[in-house]
Design a protein around this motif. Structure first.
Motif, PDB file in Angstrom:
ATOM      1  N   LEU A  43      34.156  85.146  60.311  1.00  0.00           N
ATOM      2  CA  LEU A  43      33.454  84.790  58.959  1.00  0.00           C
ATOM      3  C   LEU A  43      33.481  82.806  58.979  1.00  0.00           C
ATOM      4  CD1 LEU A  43      30.225  85.106  57.645  1.00  0.00           C
ATOM      5  CD2 LEU A  43      31.392  86.194  56.204  1.00  0.00           C
ATOM      6  N   ARG A  44      34.541  82.623  58.731  1.00  0.00           N
ATOM      7  CA  ARG A  44      35.051  81.672  58.055  1.00  0.00           C
ATOM      8  C   ARG A  44      34.821  80.385  58.327  1.00  0.00           C
ATOM      9  NH1 ARG A  44      39.098  79.957  54.605  1.00  0.00           N
ATOM     10  NH2 ARG A  44      39.823  82.140  54.745  1.00  0.00           N
ATOM     11  N   ARG A  45      34.489  80.487  60.324  1.00  0.00           N
ATOM     12  CA  ARG A  45      33.676  79.365  61.024  1.00  0.00           C
ATOM     13  C   ARG A  45      32.332  79.223  60.165  1.00  0.00           C
ATOM     14  NH1 ARG A  45      38.017  81.480  64.201  1.00  0.00           N
ATOM     15  NH2 ARG A  45      36.365  83.091  65.003  1.00  0.00           N
ATOM     16  N   ARG A  46      31.855  80.286  60.139  1.00  0.00           N
ATOM     17  CA  ARG A  46      30.302  80.125  59.703  1.00  0.00           C
ATOM     18  C   ARG A  46      29.736  80.167  58.273  1.00  0.00           C
ATOM     19  NH1 ARG A  46      28.225  85.598  61.915  1.00  0.00           N
ATOM     20  NH2 ARG A  46      30.224  86.476  61.041  1.00  0.00           N
ATOM     21  N   ILE A  47      30.362  79.892  57.851  1.00  0.00           N
ATOM     22  CA  ILE A  47      29.626  79.967  55.851  1.00  0.00           C
ATOM     23  C   ILE A  47      30.241  78.340  55.435  1.00  0.00           C
ATOM     24  CG2 ILE A  47      30.313  82.553  55.555  1.00  0.00           C
ATOM     25  CD1 ILE A  47      33.187  82.060  54.124  1.00  0.00           C
ATOM     26  N   PHE A  48      29.230  78.478  54.415  1.00  0.00           N
ATOM     27  CA  PHE A  48      29.697  76.904  53.578  1.00  0.00           C
ATOM     28  C   PHE A  48      30.651  77.433  52.586  1.00  0.00           C
ATOM     29  CE2 PHE A  48      25.834  77.182  55.972  1.00  0.00           C
ATOM     30  CZ  PHE A  48      25.750  75.275  56.842  1.00  0.00           C
ATOM     31  N   LEU A  49      31.323  76.645  52.761  1.00  0.00           N
ATOM     32  CA  LEU A  49      33.016  77.161  51.962  1.00  0.00           C
ATOM     33  C   LEU A  49      33.178  75.607  50.759  1.00  0.00           C
ATOM     34  CD1 LEU A  49      35.911  78.103  54.415  1.00  0.00           C
ATOM     35  CD2 LEU A  49      34.767  79.627  51.895  1.00  0.00           C
ATOM     36  N   THR A  50      33.400  75.738  49.910  1.00  0.00           N
ATOM     37  CA  THR A  50      34.025  74.776  48.704  1.00  0.00           C
ATOM     38  C   THR A  50      35.349  75.464  48.199  1.00  0.00           C
ATOM     39  OG1 THR A  50      33.456  72.743  47.277  1.00  0.00           O
ATOM     40  CG2 THR A  50      32.122  75.241  46.982  1.00  0.00           C
ATOM     41  N   GLU A  51      35.667  74.324  47.488  1.00  0.00           N
ATOM     42  CA  GLU A  51      36.754  74.909  46.188  1.00  0.00           C
ATOM     43  C   GLU A  51      36.324  74.628  44.588  1.00  0.00           C
ATOM     44  OE1 GLU A  51      41.053  73.446  45.941  1.00  0.00           O
ATOM     45  OE2 GLU A  51      41.055  74.716  47.479  1.00  0.00           O
ATOM     46  N   SER A  52      36.851  75.571  43.999  1.00  0.00           N
ATOM     47  CA  SER A  52      36.347  74.676  42.418  1.00  0.00           C
ATOM     48  C   SER A  52      37.711  74.392  41.436  1.00  0.00           C
ATOM     49  CB  SER A  52      36.588  76.373  41.783  1.00  0.00           C
ATOM     50  OG  SER A  52      37.364  77.091  41.629  1.00  0.00           O
ATOM     51  N   GLU A  53      37.046  73.816  40.362  1.00  0.00           N
ATOM     52  CA  GLU A  53      37.947  72.969  39.940  1.00  0.00           C
ATOM     53  C   GLU A  53      39.165  73.312  39.492  1.00  0.00           C
ATOM     54  OE1 GLU A  53      36.164  71.550  36.405  1.00  0.00           O
ATOM     55  OE2 GLU A  53      35.099  70.312  37.064  1.00  0.00           O
ATOM     56  N   THR A  54      40.071  75.023  39.691  1.00  0.00           N
ATOM     57  CA  THR A  54      40.478  75.374  39.389  1.00  0.00           C
ATOM     58  C   THR A  54      41.554  76.314  40.931  1.00  0.00           C
ATOM     59  OG1 THR A  54      39.378  78.120  39.747  1.00  0.00           O
ATOM     60  CG2 THR A  54      39.922  76.979  37.539  1.00  0.00           C
ATOM     61  N   GLY A  55      40.753  75.689  41.749  1.00  0.00           N
ATOM     62  CA  GLY A  55      41.440  76.127  43.058  1.00  0.00           C
ATOM     63  C   GLY A  55      41.062  77.388  44.279  1.00  0.00           C
ATOM     64  N   GLN A  56      39.533  78.257  43.875  1.00  0.00           N
ATOM     65  CA  GLN A  56      39.554  79.094  43.917  1.00  0.00           C
ATOM     66  C   GLN A  56      38.206  78.648  45.093  1.00  0.00           C
ATOM     67  OE1 GLN A  56      36.259  81.301  41.059  1.00  0.00           O
ATOM     68  NE2 GLN A  56      36.774  83.213  42.943  1.00  0.00           N
ATOM     69  N   THR A  57      38.426  79.777  46.165  1.00  0.00           N
ATOM     70  CA  THR A  57      37.433  78.975  46.989  1.00  0.00           C
ATOM     71  C   THR A  57      36.173  79.894  47.649  1.00  0.00           C
ATOM     72  OG1 THR A  57      39.232  79.347  49.011  1.00  0.00           O
ATOM     73  CG2 THR A  57      37.081  79.563  49.839  1.00  0.00           C
ATOM     74  N   LEU A  58      34.960  78.533  47.071  1.00  0.00           N
ATOM     75  CA  LEU A  58      33.566  79.881  46.430  1.00  0.00           C
ATOM     76  C   LEU A  58      33.188  79.378  48.117  1.00  0.00           C
ATOM     77  CD1 LEU A  58      33.010  77.706  43.326  1.00  0.00           C
ATOM     78  CD2 LEU A  58      33.298  80.246  43.879  1.00  0.00           C
ATOM     79  N   CYS A  59      31.788  79.876  48.353  1.00  0.00           N
ATOM     80  CA  CYS A  59      30.801  79.556  49.254  1.00  0.00           C
ATOM     81  C   CYS A  59      29.443  79.566  48.774  1.00  0.00           C
ATOM     82  CB  CYS A  59      31.534  80.590  50.865  1.00  0.00           C
ATOM     83  SG  CYS A  59      31.108  82.147  50.022  1.00  0.00           S
ATOM     84  N   LEU A  60      28.578  79.170  49.345  1.00  0.00           N
ATOM     85  CA  LEU A  60      27.490  79.594  49.492  1.00  0.00           C
ATOM     86  C   LEU A  60      27.225  81.115  49.955  1.00  0.00           C
ATOM     87  CD1 LEU A  60      25.497  75.464  50.633  1.00  0.00           C
ATOM     88  CD2 LEU A  60      25.731  76.825  48.414  1.00  0.00           C
ATOM     89  N   ARG A  61      25.923  81.409  49.343  1.00  0.00           N
ATOM     90  CA  ARG A  61      25.563  82.536  49.734  1.00  0.00           C
ATOM     91  C   ARG A  61      24.718  82.897  51.117  1.00  0.00           C
ATOM     92  NH1 ARG A  61      21.275  84.042  45.920  1.00  0.00           N
ATOM     93  NH2 ARG A  61      20.712  83.360  47.502  1.00  0.00           N
ATOM     94  N   PRO A  62      26.037  84.312  52.171  1.00  0.00           N
ATOM     95  CA  PRO A  62      26.180  83.963  53.388  1.00  0.00           C
ATOM     96  C   PRO A  62      25.359  85.113  53.725  1.00  0.00           C
ATOM     97  CG  PRO A  62      28.128  84.780  52.446  1.00  0.00           C
ATOM     98  CD  PRO A  62      27.794  84.157  51.915  1.00  0.00           C
ATOM     99  N   GLU A  63      24.809  86.560  52.323  1.00  0.00           N
ATOM    100  CA  GLU A  63      24.084  87.252  52.517  1.00  0.00           C
ATOM    101  C   GLU A  63      23.936  88.003  51.685  1.00  0.00           C
ATOM    102  OE1 GLU A  63      24.751  90.996  52.617  1.00  0.00           O
ATOM    103  OE2 GLU A  63      27.223  90.353  51.562  1.00  0.00           O
ATOM    104  N   PHE A  64      23.600  88.821  51.340  1.00  0.00           N
ATOM    105  CA  PHE A  64      23.078  89.716  49.766  1.00  0.00           C
ATOM    106  C   PHE A  64      24.056  90.902  49.159  1.00  0.00           C
ATOM    107  CE2 PHE A  64      19.749  87.150  50.120  1.00  0.00           C
ATOM    108  CZ  PHE A  64      19.598  86.738  48.336  1.00  0.00           C
TER     109      PHE A  64
END
Length: 160
Positions: A43-64
């Motif tokens: 899934l990592r290859r298919r989702i849009f990832l970013t990182e918060s200011e605290t270093g937490q890995t975040l993503c755009l919602r890939p499903e509900f």
């Protein structure tokens, strides 16, 4: 809802209201770990990832499903409870857009598993009938128990 929502959104929302659901909205930006824990590195290859200011890995919602269930847990809502949702999800795909709408119902905690399963099939049929008017729909059901019995019948080792 924004102007980007499909024209049929109101009809879907009205259908969900008739099916005894609680409409929910979950944030578009989600912690990535629950998705990666459940679906793995593929899934990592298919989702849009970013990182918060605290270093937490975040993503755009890939499903509900995952965010709806996490919100249910954090709100300490009782069960059984039915949630409905309609909104954008984001996944990189080989064909089609990377942003698309997902609608669905999460049916949580009903002790009558067979009844909940039947209700889920009826919910899916009602939604598909709404968005695909005039289309002939067929439902094919399988049963994990039957499949396990077929595998057990030859007497093979469980690992097989």
């Amino acid at each position: 809802m924004t102007s980007r929502t499909p024209a049929i959104s109101t009809d879907i929302t009205n259908l969900f209201a008739t099916r005894n659901t609680h409409a929910v909205e979950v944030a578009i930006l989600q912690p990535a770990d629950p998705f990666l824990d459940m679906a793995g590195e593929d899934l990592r290859r298919r989702i849009f990832l970013t990182e918060s200011e605290t270093g937490q890995t975040l993503c755009l919602r890939p499903e509900f499903t995952i965010p709806v269930c996490l919100d249910h847990i954090s709100s300490q809502a009782g069960t059984p409870r039915r949630y409905s949702y309609l909104g954008e999800v984001f996944r990189q795909r080989r064909e089609g857009g990377n942003e698309f709408f997902q609608a669905g119902i999460e049916d949580l905690g009903d002790r009558d598993t067979a009844g909940a399963d039947a209700r889920s099939v009826a919910d899916a049929h009602a939604l598909l009938s709404l968005v695909l008017p005039g289309q002939a729909l067929a439902i094919t059901l399988g049963d994990q128990t039957i499949f396990e019995a077929v595998l057990a019948a030859p007497g093979l080792a469980r690992g097989w």
